[in-house]
Design a protein around this motif. Sequence first.
Motif, PDB file in Angstrom:
ATOM      1  N   THR A  19       0.906  -1.326  -0.091  1.00  0.00           N
ATOM      2  CA  THR A  19      -0.100  -0.197   0.063  1.00  0.00           C
ATOM      3  C   THR A  19       1.024   1.351  -0.055  1.00  0.00           C
ATOM      4  O   THR A  19       1.798   1.468   0.807  1.00  0.00           O
ATOM      5  N   THR A  57     -13.222   6.932  -9.813  1.00  0.00           N
ATOM      6  CA  THR A  57     -11.943   6.443  -9.870  1.00  0.00           C
ATOM      7  C   THR A  57     -11.653   6.016 -11.516  1.00  0.00           C
ATOM      8  O   THR A  57     -12.751   5.906 -12.254  1.00  0.00           O
ATOM      9  N   TYR A  59      -8.702   4.061 -13.690  1.00  0.00           N
ATOM     10  CA  TYR A  59      -7.340   2.815 -13.668  1.00  0.00           C
ATOM     11  C   TYR A  59      -6.889   2.665 -15.157  1.00  0.00           C
ATOM     12  O   TYR A  59      -7.482   2.418 -15.990  1.00  0.00           O
ATOM     13  N   LYS A  64      -6.019  -2.542 -13.428  1.00  0.00           N
ATOM     14  CA  LYS A  64      -7.597  -3.018 -13.080  1.00  0.00           C
ATOM     15  C   LYS A  64      -7.837  -4.439 -12.539  1.00  0.00           C
ATOM     16  O   LYS A  64      -7.445  -5.416 -13.023  1.00  0.00           O
ATOM     17  N   THR A  68      -6.372  -0.824  -6.050  1.00  0.00           N
ATOM     18  CA  THR A  68      -7.334   0.049  -5.748  1.00  0.00           C
ATOM     19  C   THR A  68      -6.861   1.270  -5.115  1.00  0.00           C
ATOM     20  O   THR A  68      -6.166   1.498  -4.087  1.00  0.00           O
ATOM     21  N   SER A  70      -8.093   4.937  -3.343  1.00  0.00           N
ATOM     22  CA  SER A  70      -8.920   5.420  -2.479  1.00  0.00           C
ATOM     23  C   SER A  70      -8.529   6.797  -1.600  1.00  0.00           C
ATOM     24  O   SER A  70      -7.315   7.210  -1.855  1.00  0.00           O
ATOM     25  N   GLN A  81      -3.519   0.839  -3.041  1.00  0.00           N
ATOM     26  CA  GLN A  81      -3.815  -0.619  -2.495  1.00  0.00           C
ATOM     27  C   GLN A  81      -3.420  -1.515  -3.852  1.00  0.00           C
ATOM     28  O   GLN A  81      -4.015  -1.443  -4.494  1.00  0.00           O
TER      29      GLN A  81
END
Length: 122
Positions: A19, A57, A59, A64, A68, A70, A81
Amino acid sequence: QIQLVQSGGGLVQAGGSLTLSCVASGTFASIDVMGWYRQAPLNERELVADITSGGITNYADSVKGRFTISRDAAKNTVYLQMNSLKVEDTNVYYCNAPQVVYSDSMHGFDYWGEGTLVTVSS
């Protein structure tokens, strides 16, 4: 002027997770879009993912379903992430804020974090 301060990254085996975090530090009114880019040596910097203040969002096709993005507005922080990491994800990752609103009459453009190396081993 804001600074984008990154943390996270490092070395992980293929299939693992990491992350990344990016904090926008400083005084400002708002930032709409924040995102993550990556760049390998001799390659152009490419968009990995971005997110609007409203949570929309976007990507890159290559991430994809695995990555993720956020955002925590209260902490002025954006996260990436990264799951199911692949060797080809090895890159320096950069946090980006294309536009920062300081006031009704003052905007700043194109802010970048210092970069974080992510290395995925086979």
